[in-house]
Design a protein around this motif. Structure first.
Motif, PDB file in Angstrom:
ATOM      1  N   TYR A  55     -90.899  18.227  73.359  1.00  0.00           N
ATOM      2  CA  TYR A  55     -89.932  17.849  72.327  1.00  0.00           C
ATOM      3  C   TYR A  55     -89.681  16.343  72.391  1.00  0.00           C
ATOM      4  N   ASP A  56     -90.155  15.624  71.358  1.00  0.00           N
ATOM      5  CA  ASP A  56     -89.978  14.175  71.305  1.00  0.00           C
ATOM      6  C   ASP A  56     -88.722  13.815  70.511  1.00  0.00           C
ATOM      7  N   ASN A  57     -88.190  12.642  70.794  1.00  0.00           N
ATOM      8  CA  ASN A  57     -87.054  12.103  70.044  1.00  0.00           C
ATOM      9  C   ASN A  57     -85.826  13.007  70.104  1.00  0.00           C
ATOM     10  N   LYS A  58     -85.680  13.715  71.231  1.00  0.00           N
ATOM     11  CA  LYS A  58     -84.571  14.665  71.313  1.00  0.00           C
ATOM     12  C   LYS A  58     -83.211  13.987  71.464  1.00  0.00           C
ATOM     13  N   GLU A  59     -83.190  12.722  71.876  1.00  0.00           N
ATOM     14  CA  GLU A  59     -81.904  12.038  72.028  1.00  0.00           C
ATOM     15  C   GLU A  59     -81.204  11.896  70.676  1.00  0.00           C
ATOM     16  N   GLU A  60     -81.948  11.461  69.653  1.00  0.00           N
ATOM     17  CA  GLU A  60     -81.356  11.324  68.321  1.00  0.00           C
ATOM     18  C   GLU A  60     -80.973  12.685  67.750  1.00  0.00           C
ATOM     19  N   TYR A  61     -81.817  13.644  67.968  1.00  0.00           N
ATOM     20  CA  TYR A  61     -81.586  15.026  67.521  1.00  0.00           C
ATOM     21  C   TYR A  61     -80.285  15.586  68.104  1.00  0.00           C
ATOM     22  N   LEU A  62     -80.097  15.414  69.401  1.00  0.00           N
ATOM     23  CA  LEU A  62     -78.886  15.915  70.061  1.00  0.00           C
ATOM     24  C   LEU A  62     -77.652  15.129  69.638  1.00  0.00           C
ATOM     25  N   ALA A  63     -77.811  13.817  69.460  1.00  0.00           N
ATOM     26  CA  ALA A  63     -76.675  12.983  69.044  1.00  0.00           C
ATOM     27  C   ALA A  63     -76.178  13.376  67.662  1.00  0.00           C
ATOM     28  N   MET A  64     -77.083  13.733  66.771  1.00  0.00           N
ATOM     29  CA  MET A  64     -76.697  14.134  65.422  1.00  0.00           C
ATOM     30  C   MET A  64     -75.964  15.479  65.420  1.00  0.00           C
TER      31      MET A  64
END
Length: 299
Positions: A98-107
């Motif tokens: 799972y890439d870019n999960k930081e932005e995903y979780l922040a949203m």
């Protein structure tokens, strides 16, 4: 009674297949490939017509190579889904990146939920492992179309719920999402967005892979209703039995987009994904059976 017997026989067979290690599973898949492509000729005419119409610039040799890879892929895909009956959470997360999960979780944290636009590409079913990277109490919601056989429908719901997924029938999506939010739950709503809609469903027409194509716009309508950020799931099959997904932000403010804009963005992004590696999309679907003159465009 007949349906129940079919269910138990199917479930028992799938359970036995799910016991196989991946190496044996792919040996079985190779045999299934030969049967489907060279003996049964599973939807051969549909596959070839879809490929010819989508890639008029490609030679017959190039199209046949895509077809060959597709049949290998679809056999792997079916058995990989069966494997989910016995696959552990740890193994799923090892095989699905799972890439870019930081932005995903922040949203999710900021807005209380997000909408994921998911195509029938690579091993999209394994995205459900995202529950492992979400915060405790957050829910991955899977919107699905119920099967006509209630026993088989229950079996596939069971498979998808093993990893924390919350199954919601597509006709109940808005009601269930509103209920979860009223309960204070943070959610990620995954919708398969490249299915053909029924004639009585809201939809959006565009040009896709050189053809007049209709898309369901349910994901866009849910995003606007809840004002949830929208992500496109960019899937890549990195090798046999391994996949990764990039959660790519489409918009953080869906209510500020024009009608059809989000669905159009999905169509364009999916086209790019398919052109990058064509074999890993569902070419056996009768995707272009609907004609524009038979439907009324919304949005």
């Amino acid at each position: 009674m007949k349906s129940k017997i079919v269910y138990w026989l199917t479930y028992a067979g799938m359970w036995l297949v799910a016991l196989l290690p991946f190496r044996a599973l792919y040996a079985l898949s190779d045999g299934l490939y030969f049967l489907m492509r060279h003996v049964v000729h599973y939807r051969k005419e549909v596959v070839r017509r879809n490929l010819r119409n989508s890639f008029p610039e490609k030679s017959e040799t190039e199209l046949m190579e895509i077809e060959r890879k597709f049949y290998h892929y679809i056999c792997d895909y079916m058995l990989e889904e069966v494997k989910m009956l016995r696959m552990s959470f740890e193994e799923l997360c090892r095989r699905m990146e799972y890439d870019n999960k930081e932005e995903y979780l922040a949203m999710i944290e900021k807005h209380g939920g997000i909408v994921l636009l998911i195509p029938h590409y690579a091993n999209f079913e394994w995205i459900i492992g995202m529950g492992a990277i979400m915060r405790p109490g957050d829910i991955p919601v899977q919107v699905y179309k119920p099967l006509s056989n209630k026993y088989l429908d229950e079996m596939f719901k069971h498979i998808r719920a093993r990893f924390g997924g919350y199954n919601v029938a597509k006709h109940s999506t808005a009601r269930e999402v509103i209920k979860l939010r009223r309960e204070g739950r943070r959610i990620a709503i995954g919708l398969i967005t490249d299915q053909s809609p029924n004639r009585n469903e809201a939809h959006y027409w565009t040009t896709f892979l050189n053809q007049d194509t209709v898309f369901m716009d349910g994901a866009e309508r849910i995003a606007k209703l809840m004002d949830f950020p929208v992500f496109y799931c960019e899937l890549e099959r990195t090798s046999r039995g391994y996949c990764k997904v990039l959660f790519d932000l489409v918009t953080e403010t869906p209510k500020q987009t024009a009608d059809g804009e989000i669905t159009e963005c999905f169509a364009r992004r999916l086209e790019q994904t398919i052109r990058r590696e064509p074999a890993y999309w569902f070419w056996s679907h009768k995707r272009w059976k609907n004609k524009r003159k038979e439907s009324v465009q919304h949005g």
